[in-house]
Each structure stands twice: as C-alpha cells, then as structure tokens.
Enzyme design. Structure first.
Site: not given
Ligand code: NDP
Length: 295
Positions: A54, A98, A121
């Site tokens: 990422k 994460q 997200d």
C-alpha cells in the site's frame, strides 16, 4: 462455453494511472499532495506485506505515504491516540488501520475513532450508514472494485439477479448495497442458507466472498453468469508447496460462466487501486473540491 477471463490487474493498473494522472491538478489547487496513513499493529507477515504494498502504491501514485507500526503488545489507548493524531494532521487525507488487530484490541471501537471523512476503508458506521441510505460516502475498497469490474463487463446492471455469498461488513453487505443501488435484484447468502447451489444458480451475477476455498462449483452456476471471486485462500498442494485459490472452483466454473475473475489477478489488485482512488476523493472532499471526472 469457456468464460472470458476478467483481467482485474489490467483494470486496476488503468485506475491507478487515472488516479496518478489526477494528482498534479490537486497539488496545483491546494499546494500539497494527498496523503494516506497506514497503521499496522504487530508483525503478522501477511499484513506486513499488504502494508508495504500500500505504501509503495501510494508513492507511485504521487501521493504522500505515512506508515506507522506499533508493537503487538501496544495498548488500545496507544492506538487510539495515534488515530486521533492522524485525524488532526492536515497532511493526512486517508487513514487505514490494517485489520485484523491483535486479539486484545476491539476492531470496531478503534474504527469508530477514525474521522469518517478520512475513513478510506469505508468501515466506519457513518460511512456504512450513508451507503445503506444511498448518500455519498467512502465505500469499502473491495466491493467498490468488484462493482467497477462488473460495470466494465456488463454495462447497465439494472434488473439483473445478483447473488452475494457472504455477509461480512467488509465485503458482503456493502457489495449487496452497491448492487441494490445499481437496481439489481439482490440475494445475500451465508452459512445458514439452505440449498446454496440452487440459490447461486439464480444469479446472472455471482459474487463469492466466503473464505472457503473453491466452494462454488461450475454446476452451481447459471450458464453465462458473470462471476466475481473475492476469495483469497492459500491451500496445500503437496511437497510442502501452497497455492492461492479463490472461493470459486475456477476450472469447472470457467466452463459454465460467461466471464470470471481469476485468483490471483482479479479482485485483489482492484482493492489497492480503489484505496488510492478513495484517498484522492477524500482529499478533494476535505478541500471542498469536486472529485475528478470518472473517479
Ligand atoms: P468473513 O469470514 O468475515 O465472512 C465470510 C462470510 O461467508 C460470512 O458471512 C459467512 O457466513 C459466509 N460463509 C462462510 N462459509 C460459508 C459457506 N460454507 N456457505 C455459505 N456462506 C459461508 O470473510 P470476509 O468477508 O472478510 O472475506 C471473504 C473472502 O474474501 C476471504 O477469502 C478473504 O480472504 C477475501 N477477501 C479478499 C479481499 C481482496 O482484496 N480481494 C479483501 C477482503 C477479503 P456467516 O455470516 O453465516 O458466518
């Protein structure tokens, strides 16, 4: 019939190029680059690889990448303090924590502390709620990417029967909401669904997100269906070797489906591309700028 293979990697590369192409105009307008902060707690090898990918992709798109690694033993209060610091940091447009977090932490409580405007997200309840009522929101990356592949292949989805296997907050539920917005007739199947093959056989579109290797077989599919395989499962193939497979049995499914995503190289690459897209969209929104055309 042999299905068309949907090349998610090529589509994701094009999306990443589109995002990178739009960054200079943002820099001109604001005097700064869009920024994405990724937070990893612990040193789970798979999560560590994702975080590195990422970061690299963020830099390649011309954006600023902030990587924060906390030790496994960190307390939740320490993580929340970091998220709050990132919420207040003007250089940061997107925050990604994460998952999964270590067992002593509460994923939902941590996500609730992310500023919804920076929740790239799309997991914050404010964004999930906006998606459910059809308001503009940051949408979870994997289902958004899956929808982009479907629209690219099928165009107008209106009136199609869509069967979503899996009802997680990360994939299944937002996927179903997105398909409903596209006027599909949506069925959500899960571990308690009866006669699953018969339910799946209704789908002009089948999205598999169950985390069960090769569960969906070719004889479960309506001939010509478009199959999006979200699953990523590592299976043993003997001699200590492993292989990545999806939630769909690719070999039998490709003989019946009209089109299918492979694993790897299907939905997976789209997830990171959409993360960059969401960061750019969040950056524009924070400056009251219109998101670039087509993103
Ligand atoms: P979860 O484990 O959170 O959810 C799985 C869902 O599948 C649940 O709703 C569960 O039902 C359902 N399910 C499990 N077994 C069966 C079964 N035998 N029959 C029918 N339904 C079943 O998984 P996620 O949604 O997080 O992920 C799903 C898959 O997608 C995984 O393989 C994951 O690795 C992959 N993934 C891939 C991403 C990408 O970038 N390509 C990103 C995120 C996930 P119930 O609710 O009843 O328990």
């Amino acid at each position: 019939m042999t299905a068309e293979i949907i090349d998610g990697k090529a589509f994701a590369d094009a999306l990443r190029a589109q995002v990178a192409g739009a960054v200079p105009a943002f820099v001109d307008a604001t005097g700064r680059k869009p920024g994405l902060a990724v937070v990893l707690v612990g040193d789970d090898p798979a999560s560590s690889v994702y975080v590195r990918f990422k970061g690299k992709a963020t830099l390649e798109a011309g954006m600023e990448s902030f990587e924060h690694r906390l030790p496994e033993v960190s307390g939740q209060a320490e993580l929340v303090a970091l998220v709050e610091q990132l919420n207040a940091d003007d250089r940061v447009d997107g925050i990604l924590v994460q998952l999964p977090l270590p067992g002593h932490m509460d994923d939902k409580a941590v996500i609730a502390t992310i500023d919804p405007a920076k929740d790239v997200d799309g997991f914050h309840v404010a964004n999930a709620g906006r998606l459910a009522v059809g308001e503009k929101s940051l949408v979870p990356c994997t289902p958004f990417g899956a929808l982009a592949l479907l629209k690219h292949r099928l165009g107008d989805l209106s009136g199609l029967e869509a069967v979503v296997l899996g009802r997680s907050n990360i994939v299944g539920k937002p996927m179903a909401q997105l398909l409903l917005q596209q006027n599909c007739t949506v069925t959500i199947a899960h571990s308690r669904t009866r006669n699953l093959p018969d339910v799946v056989r209704r789908g002009d579109i089948v999205i598999a997100a169950v985390g069960q290797p090769q569960l969906v077989r070719g004889d479960w599919l309506k001939p010509g269906a478009t199959v999006i395989d979200v699953g990523i499962n590592r299976i043993q193939i003997g001699d200590g070797k492993t292989r990545l497979v999806g939630d769909v049995d690719f070999d039998s499914a490709k003989e019946v489906a009209g089109a299918i995503t492979p694993v790897p190289g299907g939905v997976g690459p789209m997830t990171i591309a959409v993360l960059l897209r969401n960061t750019l969209v969040a950056a524009h929104a924070r400056h009251d700028l219109r998101a670039p055309e087509g993103l």
